[in-house]
Design a protein around this motif. Structure first.
Motif, PDB file in Angstrom:
ATOM      1  N   ASP A 134      28.903  38.780  41.222  1.00  0.00           N
ATOM      2  CA  ASP A 134      28.819  38.657  42.682  1.00  0.00           C
ATOM      3  C   ASP A 134      27.559  39.382  43.173  1.00  0.00           C
ATOM      4  O   ASP A 134      27.594  40.531  43.598  1.00  0.00           O
ATOM      5  N   GLY A 139      32.321  39.334  47.920  1.00  0.00           N
ATOM      6  CA  GLY A 139      33.730  39.314  47.542  1.00  0.00           C
ATOM      7  C   GLY A 139      34.180  37.971  47.022  1.00  0.00           C
ATOM      8  O   GLY A 139      35.336  37.822  46.620  1.00  0.00           O
ATOM      9  N   THR A 140      33.274  36.977  47.045  1.00  0.00           N
ATOM     10  CA  THR A 140      33.558  35.652  46.481  1.00  0.00           C
ATOM     11  C   THR A 140      32.430  35.263  45.535  1.00  0.00           C
ATOM     12  O   THR A 140      31.296  35.730  45.678  1.00  0.00           O
ATOM     13  N   SER A 185      37.508  33.751  44.881  1.00  0.00           N
ATOM     14  CA  SER A 185      37.727  35.151  45.254  1.00  0.00           C
ATOM     15  C   SER A 185      38.086  35.947  44.010  1.00  0.00           C
ATOM     16  O   SER A 185      38.349  35.388  42.940  1.00  0.00           O
TER      17      SER A 185
END
Length: 256
Positions: A134, A139-140, A185
């Motif tokens: 990431d 966060g995704t 996620s």
């Protein structure tokens, strides 16, 4: 119990030899030899009884000299065998079985704890992989970030240690993307990697077969329903056409 019966049988042997020495009748050499070998002293008697209950000596051979001395000692010896086999030995065996069961239960608890610890370690490694991939710290994980991170040889090696195949990376990403949002996620990534870990199990294949069967039955029901609706529509149109022709009557021929 062995000691008590050994004392009894040694007393029987001693009484036998005392009576035979005082008697004027000829003494049976075979019976006397058997009594000396089996019940000549307390050690021999206890050893004989132990061999009888442990299978080292046939209990009929050990009982026969006593029964020859007096018929009453035969049932006493049988009572000893019965009590030891169905009483004392069963209790001892039950104790060992209970202890073994307790040890097995402890081993099972230790195995469960070990598996839980392994799953926690595995989840932490996957989380660390996600955080490294990431790049924008959103966060995704997008497909571009996922593909770029897999291009590094070190990362590919790490991913292989997670028991996850990389033959079709895009298919793998689609499987991880549960909500089909185009990004994954951290929860989806961890859950998906947990599900895809290792080789396919028998239960996985059976679940897939069951889902395919259910889908086929639903499609078959839908096709039958569609066919019935199609026939109903055709019948309705046919009846409407016939009613319209009946209402207007036959058309007159046009003369040219």
């Amino acid at each position: 119990a062995i000691y008590v019966f050994a004392v009894l049988f040694v007393s029987v042997a001693a009484e036998y030899f005392i009576e035979e020495s005082a008697s004027a009748a000829p003494q049976s050499d075979r019976l006397a030899q058997n009594m000396l070998e089996l019940y000549g002293d307390l050690y021999k008697a206890m050893l004989t009884l132990f061999m009888v209950i442990s299978g080292g000596l046939d209990w009929g051979d050990a009982m026969r000299p006593l029964a020859d001395v007096h018929v009453l000692y035969g049932p006493i010896f049988v009572f000893f065998i019965f009590g030891m086999h169905f009483g004392v030995l069963n209790v001892v065996i039950g104790t060992f079985v209970a202890a073994a069961t307790e040890i097995a239960a402890r081993d099972q608890e230790a195995l469960v704890k070990y598996e839980l610890r392994e799953w926690q370690i595995y989840a932490e490694r996957i989380r660390a992989f996600f955080q490294e991939a990431d790049l924008d710290k959103s966060g995704t994980l997008s497909w571009e970030e996922f593909r770029a991170h897999l291009e590094a040889p070190k990362v590919r090696a790490i991913f292989q240690t997670l028991d996850l195949g990389l033959a079709q990376a895009h298919v793998l990403f689609d499987l991880l993307d549960m909500d089909e949002s185009g990004s994954v996620s951290v929860e989806e990534f961890i859950d998906g990697c947990m599900r895809l870990r290792g080789q396919a199990k028998s239960i996985d294949l059976n679940m897939l077969l069951a889902m395919n069967k259910q889908t086929f039955e639903q499609m078959n029901s839908f096709m039958q329903w569609s066919h019935q609706k199609h026939q109903a529509i055709e019948e309705y149109l046919s009846l409407g056409s016939m009613a319209s022709m009946a209402a207007h009557g036959p058309q007159p021929d046009v003369l040219v």
